[in-house]
Structure formats: C-alpha cells, structure tokens
Scaffold this motif. Structure first.
Motif, PDB file in Angstrom:
ATOM      1  N   ASP A  49       0.848  -1.190   0.000  1.00  0.00           N
ATOM      2  CA  ASP A  49       0.000   0.000   0.000  1.00  0.00           C
ATOM      3  C   ASP A  49       0.886   1.243   0.000  1.00  0.00           C
ATOM      4  OD1 ASP A  49      -2.331  -1.514   0.122  1.00  0.00           O
ATOM      5  OD2 ASP A  49      -2.347  -1.523   2.303  1.00  0.00           O
ATOM      6  N   TYR A  50       0.960   1.909  -1.147  1.00  0.00           N
ATOM      7  CA  TYR A  50       1.783   3.102  -1.271  1.00  0.00           C
ATOM      8  C   TYR A  50       1.078   4.289  -0.627  1.00  0.00           C
ATOM      9  CZ  TYR A  50       5.139   0.733  -4.172  1.00  0.00           C
ATOM     10  OH  TYR A  50       6.114  -0.124  -4.605  1.00  0.00           O
ATOM     11  N   MET A  51       1.795   4.954   0.274  1.00  0.00           N
ATOM     12  CA  MET A  51       1.259   6.114   0.976  1.00  0.00           C
ATOM     13  C   MET A  51       2.185   7.302   0.728  1.00  0.00           C
ATOM     14  SD  MET A  51       0.383   6.683   5.011  1.00  0.00           S
ATOM     15  CE  MET A  51       2.085   6.829   5.525  1.00  0.00           C
ATOM     16  N   GLU A  52       1.609   8.394   0.290  1.00  0.00           N
ATOM     17  CA  GLU A  52       2.402   9.570  -0.046  1.00  0.00           C
ATOM     18  C   GLU A  52       2.860  10.295   1.213  1.00  0.00           C
ATOM     19  OE1 GLU A  52       1.352  13.217  -2.855  1.00  0.00           O
ATOM     20  OE2 GLU A  52       1.310  11.243  -3.832  1.00  0.00           O
ATOM     21  N   THR A  53       4.094  10.797   1.149  1.00  0.00           N
ATOM     22  CA  THR A  53       4.646  11.579   2.241  1.00  0.00           C
ATOM     23  C   THR A  53       5.539  12.673   1.665  1.00  0.00           C
ATOM     24  OG1 THR A  53       5.937  11.505   4.294  1.00  0.00           O
ATOM     25  CG2 THR A  53       6.649  10.035   2.523  1.00  0.00           C
ATOM     26  N   THR A  54       5.664  13.741   2.411  1.00  0.00           N
ATOM     27  CA  THR A  54       6.598  14.802   2.036  1.00  0.00           C
ATOM     28  C   THR A  54       7.877  14.701   2.866  1.00  0.00           C
ATOM     29  OG1 THR A  54       5.587  16.333   3.615  1.00  0.00           O
ATOM     30  CG2 THR A  54       4.765  16.383   1.337  1.00  0.00           C
ATOM     31  N   GLU A  55       7.890  13.796   3.803  1.00  0.00           N
ATOM     32  CA  GLU A  55       9.050  13.593   4.676  1.00  0.00           C
ATOM     33  C   GLU A  55      10.139  12.811   3.945  1.00  0.00           C
ATOM     34  OE1 GLU A  55       9.243  14.832   7.843  1.00  0.00           O
ATOM     35  OE2 GLU A  55       7.324  15.784   7.373  1.00  0.00           O
ATOM     36  N   PRO A  56      11.385  12.882   4.428  1.00  0.00           N
ATOM     37  CA  PRO A  56      12.437  12.035   3.856  1.00  0.00           C
ATOM     38  C   PRO A  56      12.057  10.561   4.017  1.00  0.00           C
ATOM     39  CG  PRO A  56      13.387  13.723   5.276  1.00  0.00           C
ATOM     40  CD  PRO A  56      11.895  13.775   5.463  1.00  0.00           C
ATOM     41  N   ILE A  57      12.415   9.761   3.026  1.00  0.00           N
ATOM     42  CA  ILE A  57      12.056   8.337   3.027  1.00  0.00           C
ATOM     43  C   ILE A  57      13.283   7.498   3.364  1.00  0.00           C
ATOM     44  CG2 ILE A  57      11.319   6.411   1.555  1.00  0.00           C
ATOM     45  CD1 ILE A  57       9.551   8.450   0.078  1.00  0.00           C
ATOM     46  N   THR A  58      13.109   6.621   4.337  1.00  0.00           N
ATOM     47  CA  THR A  58      14.146   5.647   4.650  1.00  0.00           C
ATOM     48  C   THR A  58      13.937   4.447   3.736  1.00  0.00           C
ATOM     49  OG1 THR A  58      14.201   6.345   6.957  1.00  0.00           O
ATOM     50  CG2 THR A  58      15.118   4.171   6.447  1.00  0.00           C
ATOM     51  N   PRO A  59      14.904   4.148   2.868  1.00  0.00           N
ATOM     52  CA  PRO A  59      14.716   3.033   1.933  1.00  0.00           C
ATOM     53  C   PRO A  59      14.505   1.701   2.661  1.00  0.00           C
ATOM     54  CG  PRO A  59      16.568   4.385   1.260  1.00  0.00           C
ATOM     55  CD  PRO A  59      16.168   4.850   2.636  1.00  0.00           C
ATOM     56  N   GLN A  60      13.566   0.937   2.158  1.00  0.00           N
ATOM     57  CA  GLN A  60      13.282  -0.405   2.647  1.00  0.00           C
ATOM     58  C   GLN A  60      13.649  -1.407   1.552  1.00  0.00           C
ATOM     59  OE1 GLN A  60      12.096  -0.888   5.873  1.00  0.00           O
ATOM     60  NE2 GLN A  60      12.499   1.304   5.969  1.00  0.00           N
TER      61      GLN A  60
END
Length: 127
Positions: A49-60
């Motif tokens: 489930d892709y959820m949009e964010t404006t925060e920095p993303i920690t790669p998984q």
C-alpha cells in the motif's frame, strides 16, 4: 496457528507513480485507491500500500520470489526501462545478476530509493 503477511505500507513521494513503477515492472495491476493508499496486490495476496509523504524516506527492501519465466519478463522490462541493476544488495556489482542457490537474482531501486529484488530461488534453498 496460521500467520500470513497481509499488507505493508510503502512510503513514497508520489504514491501513484511509485505504484505504477512497481506494477509495471512486475506485470501487475495497480488497484483502485483505498483511502490514502494506492495498493499493488502481489499474487500471493500480500498488498503493498503506497502512501504519499513529504518527509524524507528511509529506503526499505522488498524481495519478490518469481518463476524463471517471470524473471525473464521482469528483467527484460528492467533493461527496457534502462534501470541500473545489481547482482548484490550493496550495489557493488552493477550490470550483473546473481546465481545464488542455483537460481537467478537482481536488485534495482524504485524512484524513492527502496531496494527491490527479484529472485527465482529462496535464499538457503540451494544444495
């Protein structure tokens, strides 16, 4: 007792674009939006489930066990998209695939830096 993973949330800066990216490469469909989520259902019933964010993303890291034929098709789409791919999770062997456990595997990144992997044999399954 039966325990199965049902879904996980994947952070993205553009949830629709990221879902289309994954679905397109794996030959899957993007499901209709579900609230703030853009789902991509994997054939074993697990949904990303892709959820949009404006925060920095920690790669998984997301690894997909595929058949030999599916590997060929997915890998062809990776190459057609001119994506960089690696034989290892550390990105030290660019432009190669691995043959771990007698299968084949490749790593590539999505637009948000998540580490994606396709493999034809589970790790530890080789003789």
């Amino acid at each position: 007792m039966t325990v199965r993973l049902n879904h996980t949330i994947v952070a993205a800066h553009d949830n629709h674009a990221s879902a289309r990216f994954l679905a397109g490469l794996l030959g899957l469909e993007v499901a209709p939006d579900f609230g703030p989520f853009v789902p991509v259902e994997i054939p074993n019933g697990v949904t990303l489930d892709y959820m949009e964010t404006t925060e920095p993303i920690t790669p998984q890291h997301y690894a997909f066990l595929v058949s030999e034929d599916d590997f060929d098709a997915i890998f062809a789409r990776i190459r057609e998209a001119d994506l960089t791919y690696w034989a290892d999770p550390y990105h030290r062997r660019p432009g190669e695939i691995n043959t771990n456990d007698g299968g084949r595997g490749a790593y590539f990144d999505d637009p948000d830096g998540h580490r994606l992997e396709i493999l034809t044999r589970p790790y530890g399954s080789g003789s």
